[in-house]
Design a protein around this motif. Structure first.
Motif, PDB file in Angstrom:
ATOM      1  N   ILE A 167      -4.755  16.087  -5.061  1.00 38.39           N
ATOM      2  CA  ILE A 167      -4.757  16.231  -3.608  1.00 38.39           C
ATOM      3  C   ILE A 167      -4.030  15.039  -2.987  1.00 38.39           C
ATOM      4  O   ILE A 167      -3.937  13.978  -3.601  1.00 38.39           O
ATOM      5  N   PRO A 168      -3.496  15.207  -1.774  1.00 38.63           N
ATOM      6  CA  PRO A 168      -2.826  14.079  -1.127  1.00 38.63           C
ATOM      7  C   PRO A 168      -3.840  13.129  -0.519  1.00 38.63           C
ATOM      8  O   PRO A 168      -4.942  13.528  -0.137  1.00 38.63           O
ATOM      9  N   ALA A 169      -3.467  11.870  -0.423  1.00 45.29           N
ATOM     10  CA  ALA A 169      -4.290  10.931   0.336  1.00 45.29           C
ATOM     11  C   ALA A 169      -4.255  11.345   1.801  1.00 45.29           C
ATOM     12  O   ALA A 169      -3.251  11.886   2.284  1.00 45.29           O
ATOM     13  N   PRO A 170      -5.340  11.144   2.535  1.00 46.06           N
ATOM     14  CA  PRO A 170      -5.325  11.452   3.964  1.00 46.06           C
ATOM     15  C   PRO A 170      -4.148  10.779   4.666  1.00 46.06           C
ATOM     16  O   PRO A 170      -3.754   9.658   4.326  1.00 46.06           O
ATOM     17  N   THR A 171      -3.589  11.473   5.629  1.00 48.10           N
ATOM     18  CA  THR A 171      -2.331  11.058   6.251  1.00 48.10           C
ATOM     19  C   THR A 171      -2.349   9.624   6.753  1.00 48.10           C
ATOM     20  O   THR A 171      -1.448   8.831   6.447  1.00 48.10           O
ATOM     21  N   TYR A 172      -3.367   9.271   7.520  1.00 46.94           N
ATOM     22  CA  TYR A 172      -3.370   7.931   8.106  1.00 46.94           C
ATOM     23  C   TYR A 172      -3.811   6.860   7.120  1.00 46.94           C
ATOM     24  O   TYR A 172      -3.506   5.678   7.322  1.00 46.94           O
ATOM     25  N   TRP A 173      -4.489   7.222   6.048  1.00 49.18           N
ATOM     26  CA  TRP A 173      -4.739   6.255   4.982  1.00 49.18           C
ATOM     27  C   TRP A 173      -3.407   5.889   4.324  1.00 49.18           C
ATOM     28  O   TRP A 173      -3.156   4.718   4.037  1.00 49.18           O
ATOM     29  N   ALA A 174      -2.586   6.908   4.088  1.00 56.09           N
ATOM     30  CA  ALA A 174      -1.268   6.662   3.486  1.00 56.09           C
ATOM     31  C   ALA A 174      -0.395   5.819   4.411  1.00 56.09           C
ATOM     32  O   ALA A 174       0.286   4.879   3.968  1.00 56.09           O
ATOM     33  N   LYS A 175      -0.396   6.144   5.704  1.00 57.55           N
ATOM     34  CA  LYS A 175       0.377   5.369   6.669  1.00 57.55           C
ATOM     35  C   LYS A 175      -0.094   3.918   6.713  1.00 57.55           C
ATOM     36  O   LYS A 175       0.712   2.984   6.803  1.00 57.55           O
ATOM     37  N   LEU A 176      -1.411   3.732   6.643  1.00 56.58           N
ATOM     38  CA  LEU A 176      -1.973   2.391   6.698  1.00 56.58           C
ATOM     39  C   LEU A 176      -1.608   1.593   5.448  1.00 56.58           C
ATOM     40  O   LEU A 176      -1.269   0.407   5.527  1.00 56.58           O
ATOM     41  N   LEU A 177      -1.649   2.250   4.287  1.00 56.17           N
ATOM     42  CA  LEU A 177      -1.231   1.574   3.060  1.00 56.17           C
ATOM     43  C   LEU A 177       0.231   1.135   3.167  1.00 56.17           C
ATOM     44  O   LEU A 177       0.582   0.006   2.788  1.00 56.17           O
ATOM     45  N   GLU A 178       1.079   2.012   3.708  1.00 61.28           N
ATOM     46  CA  GLU A 178       2.493   1.652   3.868  1.00 61.28           C
ATOM     47  C   GLU A 178       2.649   0.472   4.828  1.00 61.28           C
ATOM     48  O   GLU A 178       3.485  -0.418   4.607  1.00 61.28           O
ATOM     49  N   ARG A 179       1.852   0.440   5.878  1.00 55.72           N
ATOM     50  CA  ARG A 179       1.902  -0.683   6.815  1.00 55.72           C
ATOM     51  C   ARG A 179       1.581  -2.005   6.122  1.00 55.72           C
ATOM     52  O   ARG A 179       2.144  -3.042   6.464  1.00 55.72           O
ATOM     53  N   VAL A 180       0.659  -1.949   5.180  1.00 57.27           N
ATOM     54  CA  VAL A 180       0.186  -3.175   4.529  1.00 57.27           C
ATOM     55  C   VAL A 180       1.111  -3.621   3.404  1.00 57.27           C
ATOM     56  O   VAL A 180       1.443  -4.800   3.292  1.00 57.27           O
ATOM     57  N   VAL A 181       1.544  -2.695   2.543  1.00 57.19           N
ATOM     58  CA  VAL A 181       2.290  -3.102   1.334  1.00 57.19           C
ATOM     59  C   VAL A 181       3.754  -2.700   1.342  1.00 57.19           C
ATOM     60  O   VAL A 181       4.495  -3.075   0.431  1.00 57.19           O
ATOM     61  N   GLY A 182       4.178  -1.925   2.335  1.00 58.79           N
ATOM     62  CA  GLY A 182       5.566  -1.482   2.380  1.00 58.79           C
ATOM     63  C   GLY A 182       5.758  -0.140   1.692  1.00 58.79           C
ATOM     64  O   GLY A 182       4.919   0.321   0.920  1.00 58.79           O
ATOM     65  N   TYR A 183       6.911   0.487   1.975  1.00 53.27           N
ATOM     66  CA  TYR A 183       7.135   1.859   1.526  1.00 53.27           C
ATOM     67  C   TYR A 183       7.184   1.982   0.003  1.00 53.27           C
ATOM     68  O   TYR A 183       6.570   2.887  -0.568  1.00 53.27           O
ATOM     69  N   THR A 184       7.895   1.108  -0.663  1.00 53.71           N
ATOM     70  CA  THR A 184       8.118   1.281  -2.103  1.00 53.71           C
ATOM     71  C   THR A 184       6.803   1.216  -2.884  1.00 53.71           C
ATOM     72  O   THR A 184       6.509   2.095  -3.706  1.00 53.71           O
ATOM     73  N   THR A 185       6.005   0.183  -2.626  1.00 47.02           N
ATOM     74  CA  THR A 185       4.725   0.043  -3.327  1.00 47.02           C
ATOM     75  C   THR A 185       3.770   1.158  -2.933  1.00 47.02           C
ATOM     76  O   THR A 185       3.076   1.732  -3.795  1.00 47.02           O
ATOM     77  N   ALA A 186       3.725   1.485  -1.638  1.00 44.64           N
ATOM     78  CA  ALA A 186       2.831   2.556  -1.181  1.00 44.64           C
ATOM     79  C   ALA A 186       3.219   3.879  -1.825  1.00 44.64           C
ATOM     80  O   ALA A 186       2.345   4.648  -2.263  1.00 44.64           O
ATOM     81  N   SER A 187       4.517   4.162  -1.905  1.00 47.04           N
ATOM     82  CA  SER A 187       4.974   5.415  -2.500  1.00 47.04           C
ATOM     83  C   SER A 187       4.541   5.523  -3.957  1.00 47.04           C
ATOM     84  O   SER A 187       4.038   6.564  -4.395  1.00 47.04           O
ATOM     85  N   ARG A 188       4.712   4.443  -4.705  1.00 48.84           N
ATOM     86  CA  ARG A 188       4.314   4.470  -6.121  1.00 48.84           C
ATOM     87  C   ARG A 188       2.795   4.649  -6.262  1.00 48.84           C
ATOM     88  O   ARG A 188       2.331   5.451  -7.074  1.00 48.84           O
ATOM     89  N   MET A 189       2.032   3.916  -5.474  1.00 45.34           N
ATOM     90  CA  MET A 189       0.570   3.998  -5.577  1.00 45.34           C
ATOM     91  C   MET A 189       0.072   5.391  -5.183  1.00 45.34           C
ATOM     92  O   MET A 189      -0.827   5.952  -5.831  1.00 45.34           O
ATOM     93  N   LEU A 190       0.645   5.957  -4.141  1.00 49.77           N
ATOM     94  CA  LEU A 190       0.176   7.247  -3.644  1.00 49.77           C
ATOM     95  C   LEU A 190       0.545   8.401  -4.568  1.00 49.77           C
ATOM     96  O   LEU A 190      -0.270   9.296  -4.810  1.00 49.77           O
TER      97      LEU A 190
END
Length: 305
Positions: free
Chosen positions: A163-186
């Motif tokens: 399942i996908p991570a909730p939308t704003y959890w994913a957005k928040l992760l990207e805010r904190v660690v940046g797109y590349t790291t967030a994309s890999r983690m998600l």
């Protein structure tokens, strides 16, 4: 907390809640919020509700408090077995065990708490002792600072359930660690350890030892440094600038969680392949729990010999 830190005087505050306890150091202007739902701080509707009430209560009843530390109140289990939170209680996501109305209420409650935490006027610290997944990491991401024990592991691991991570959890992760790291983690559901988390900016500090008392002492130092460095005017400046950075995002988050996300999430969770994945995950957790109980019983029996 284990060993008390010298110079900190605490008052336990009766809040009438079952799984969230609060104590306040009035002199230091710090509140400590502990999650204590055995065995893994699984986040069900009640625990999310209690966290939401606690934050509202601190804002309304204790205006002198300037820092909130969110931590696990579970007993230490040893390196590699400690827990901040295992994430959402899977029974709240299993459409065969809940109803659409209950799920919608559950989702709105957790989302309103997280959005409120994200824009809180308090300086918030997530003290991550051990495993911190999914909803547990969402709490940490909504805080201003995150610190972790050396045995911590952190991630939004929903991908492991398909399942996908909730939308704003994913957005928040990207805010904190940046797109590349967030994309890999998600996309992988990867749980990362402190060295990489520190490098990515997911955590700000790592304690020198796995002991909870060492991590608690680090959290208190950060809290004391924040209060000591800021007088009344500076505290107002902190809150105003935080609001400028976060309020719009938090409002959008709240609106999405009220108007769109619960319906979309329910449709996904009510699909047969997701139910099967959740049932498999719960069966694995149950088997793991039985194995731990068997090992504990065997250890006790051996100690009697």
């Amino acid at each position: 907390m284990g060993k008390e830190v010298v110079g900190w005087n605490w008052e336990h505050v009766e809040n009438g809640l079952e799984w969230v306890s609060v104590r306040v150091s009035w002199e230091k202007k710090v509140a400590e919020v502990s999650l204590k739902r055995q065995p893994a701080n699984a986040l069900d509707h009640q625990l999310w509700s209690e966290l939401k009430k606690t934050l509202e209560w601190l804002d309304s009843q204790f205006p002198a408090v300037r820092v909130a530390i969110i931590r696990s109140g579970l007993p230490e289990r040893g390196p590699g077995r400690n827990l901040f939170s295992a994430g959402n209680d899977l029974t709240e996501l299993d459409s065969s065990r809940t109803t659409k109305d209950r799920f919608v209420a559950f989702w709105r409650t957790l989302s309103m708490f997280l959005a409120s935490l994200y824009r809180s006027k308090l300086y918030t610290i997530a003290s991550i002792h051990g495993f911190c997944a999914a909803g547990g990491l969402a709490i940490a991401l909504a805080c201003d600072s995150r610190i972790a024990s050396p045995d911590a592991s952190m991630g939004l691991n929903e991908a492991q359930l398909g399942i996908p991570a909730p939308t704003y959890w994913a957005k928040l992760l990207e805010r904190v660690v940046g797109y590349t790291t967030a994309s890999r983690m998600l996309t992988t559901g990867e749980m990362i350890r402190p060295p990489r988390a520190l490098e990515a900016g997911l955590v700000d500090c790592v304690s020198s030892d796995v002991g909870k008392d060492v991590l608690d002492e680090l959290a208190l130092k950060l809290a004391d440094d924040h209060v000591s460095a800021r007088g009344a005017a500076s505290a107002d400046g902190f809150a105003l600038n935080k609001a400028q950075l976060r309020d719009e995002f938090a409002r959008e988050w709240e609106q999405y969680s009220i108007n769109q996300e619960p319906e979309l999430s329910w449709q996904l969770l009510d699909s047969s392949h997701i139910r099967q994945a959740l049932h498999a995950a719960m069966a694995a957790l149950s088997a793991s729990k039985k194995q731990r109980q068997t090992q504990t019983h065997a250890t006790k029996q051996h100690s009697k010999l």
